[in-house]
Write an enzyme that holds these catalytic residues in place. Structure first.
Site, PDB file in Angstrom:
ATOM      1  N   HIS A   1      12.538  23.675  41.680  1.00  0.00           N
ATOM      2  CA  HIS A   1      13.405  22.726  41.266  1.00  0.00           C
ATOM      3  C   HIS A   1      14.028  22.813  39.861  1.00  0.00           C
ATOM      4  O   HIS A   1      13.214  22.999  38.747  1.00  0.00           O
ATOM      5  CB  HIS A   1      13.123  21.313  41.459  1.00  0.00           C
TER       6      HIS A   1
ATOM      7  N   ASN B   1       9.938  23.378  35.147  1.00  0.00           N
ATOM      8  CA  ASN B   1       8.399  23.376  34.782  1.00  0.00           C
ATOM      9  C   ASN B   1       7.593  24.017  35.806  1.00  0.00           C
ATOM     10  O   ASN B   1       7.821  24.125  37.161  1.00  0.00           O
ATOM     11  CB  ASN B   1       7.846  21.908  34.855  1.00  0.00           C
TER      12      ASN B   1
ATOM     13  N   HIS C   1      15.661  21.025  36.734  1.00  0.00           N
ATOM     14  CA  HIS C   1      16.152  19.585  36.091  1.00  0.00           C
ATOM     15  C   HIS C   1      17.298  19.989  35.215  1.00  0.00           C
ATOM     16  O   HIS C   1      17.298  20.811  34.383  1.00  0.00           O
ATOM     17  CB  HIS C   1      14.916  19.320  35.130  1.00  0.00           C
TER      18      HIS C   1
ATOM     19  N   GLY D   1       3.591  20.552  33.467  1.00  0.00           N
ATOM     20  CA  GLY D   1       4.150  19.260  34.155  1.00  0.00           C
ATOM     21  C   GLY D   1       4.756  19.330  35.327  1.00  0.00           C
ATOM     22  O   GLY D   1       5.409  18.343  35.846  1.00  0.00           O
ATOM     23  N   GLN D   2       4.547  20.599  36.085  1.00  0.00           N
ATOM     24  CA  GLN D   2       5.155  20.629  37.417  1.00  0.00           C
ATOM     25  C   GLN D   2       4.165  19.723  38.464  1.00  0.00           C
ATOM     26  O   GLN D   2       3.023  19.965  38.179  1.00  0.00           O
ATOM     27  CB  GLN D   2       5.084  22.243  38.091  1.00  0.00           C
TER      28      GLN D   2
ATOM     29  N   ASP E   1      17.051  12.510  40.191  1.00  0.00           N
ATOM     30  CA  ASP E   1      15.593  12.196  40.080  1.00  0.00           C
ATOM     31  C   ASP E   1      15.320  10.881  40.078  1.00  0.00           C
ATOM     32  O   ASP E   1      15.944   9.975  39.768  1.00  0.00           O
ATOM     33  CB  ASP E   1      15.255  12.726  38.796  1.00  0.00           C
ATOM     34  N   ILE E   2      14.161  10.579  41.053  1.00  0.00           N
ATOM     35  CA  ILE E   2      13.685   8.987  41.279  1.00  0.00           C
ATOM     36  C   ILE E   2      13.223   8.535  39.933  1.00  0.00           C
ATOM     37  O   ILE E   2      13.240   7.329  39.867  1.00  0.00           O
ATOM     38  CB  ILE E   2      12.761   9.145  42.291  1.00  0.00           C
TER      39      ILE E   2
HETATM   40  P1  5GP Z   1       8.090  18.264  38.003  1.00  0.00           P
HETATM   41  O1  5GP Z   1       7.375  17.241  37.413  1.00  0.00           O
HETATM   42  O2  5GP Z   1       7.653  19.145  39.158  1.00  0.00           O
HETATM   43  O3  5GP Z   1       8.831  19.282  37.252  1.00  0.00           O
HETATM   44  O4  5GP Z   1       9.435  17.369  38.430  1.00  0.00           O
HETATM   45  C1  5GP Z   1       9.207  16.959  39.916  1.00  0.00           C
HETATM   46  C2  5GP Z   1      10.394  15.600  39.676  1.00  0.00           C
HETATM   47  O5  5GP Z   1      10.523  15.185  40.948  1.00  0.00           O
HETATM   48  C3  5GP Z   1      10.133  14.541  38.738  1.00  0.00           C
HETATM   49  O6  5GP Z   1      10.878  14.578  37.774  1.00  0.00           O
HETATM   50  C4  5GP Z   1       9.955  13.274  39.828  1.00  0.00           C
HETATM   51  O7  5GP Z   1      10.458  12.145  39.057  1.00  0.00           O
HETATM   52  C5  5GP Z   1      10.756  13.632  40.679  1.00  0.00           C
HETATM   53  N1  5GP Z   1      10.476  13.376  41.980  1.00  0.00           N
HETATM   54  C6  5GP Z   1       9.377  13.327  42.666  1.00  0.00           C
HETATM   55  N2  5GP Z   1       9.272  12.689  44.084  1.00  0.00           N
HETATM   56  C7  5GP Z   1      10.576  12.575  44.154  1.00  0.00           C
HETATM   57  C8  5GP Z   1      11.182  11.947  45.261  1.00  0.00           C
HETATM   58  O8  5GP Z   1      10.715  11.520  46.275  1.00  0.00           O
HETATM   59  N3  5GP Z   1      12.516  11.731  45.066  1.00  0.00           N
HETATM   60  C9  5GP Z   1      13.346  11.983  44.119  1.00  0.00           C
HETATM   61  N4  5GP Z   1      14.720  11.674  44.151  1.00  0.00           N
HETATM   62  N5  5GP Z   1      12.627  12.516  42.974  1.00  0.00           N
HETATM   63  C10 5GP Z   1      11.213  12.695  43.011  1.00  0.00           C
END
Ligand code: 5GP
Ligand code: ZN
Length: 110
Positions: free
Chosen positions: A96, A83, A98, A89-90, A28-29
């Site tokens: 994906h 999420n 986590h 929080g999605q 994760d970034i």
């Molecule tokens: P969500 O909030 O949708 O459950 O999770 C999305 C996740 O993707 C977040 O934890 C966010 O930090 C990660 N993320 C978003 N854009 C990028 C990206 O370009 N590269 C990587 N490695 N992670 C990303």
């Protein structure tokens, strides 16, 4: 194309930690724990429920890949989270998983 489809297509760089025919896993970034890996299907499904409905075997593979990464890192416990929906929080609407570990994780999550 969504941001995770672009990572699959190598149009956006990512720190990839696992790849198979069907699955990609990358750091994760914005990591929230020492291990914070995202495990994704290589094909676009909006969320985990759609993935379960359209490709249940792929959902199972994603969970198994997460467990395999946790075992390789000898995590003594880990959390898996999908999420689903903005209020949960999605932010990326490509399913994906986590994988979080490497520190004590509080419950309930925020
Ligand atoms: P969500 O909030 O949708 O459950 O999770 C999305 C996740 O993707 C977040 O934890 C966010 O930090 C990660 N993320 C978003 N854009 C990028 C990206 O370009 N590269 C990587 N490695 N992670 C990303
Ligand atoms: Zn996508």
């Amino acid at each position: 194309m969504c941001i995770f489809c672009k990572i699959v297509a190598r149009e956006i760089p990512a720190d990839i930690v696992f790849e198979s025919i069907n699955v990609l896993a990358f750091n994760d970034i914005s990591p929230q724990a020492p291990t914070h890996v995202l495990v994704i299907p290589k094909w676009h499904h909006e969320n985990a429920a759609e993935l379960a409905a359209q490709a249940p075997g792929l959902l199972a593979e994603i969970v198994s890949v997460a467990d395999q990464i946790a075992k390789e890192r000898e995590l003594d416990g880990y959390r898996l989270a999908f999420n689903t929906g903005e209020s949960a929080g999605q932010t990326v609407f490509h399913a994906h998983l986590h994988l979080l570990g490497g520190r004590a994780l509080g419950w309930p999550p925020g």
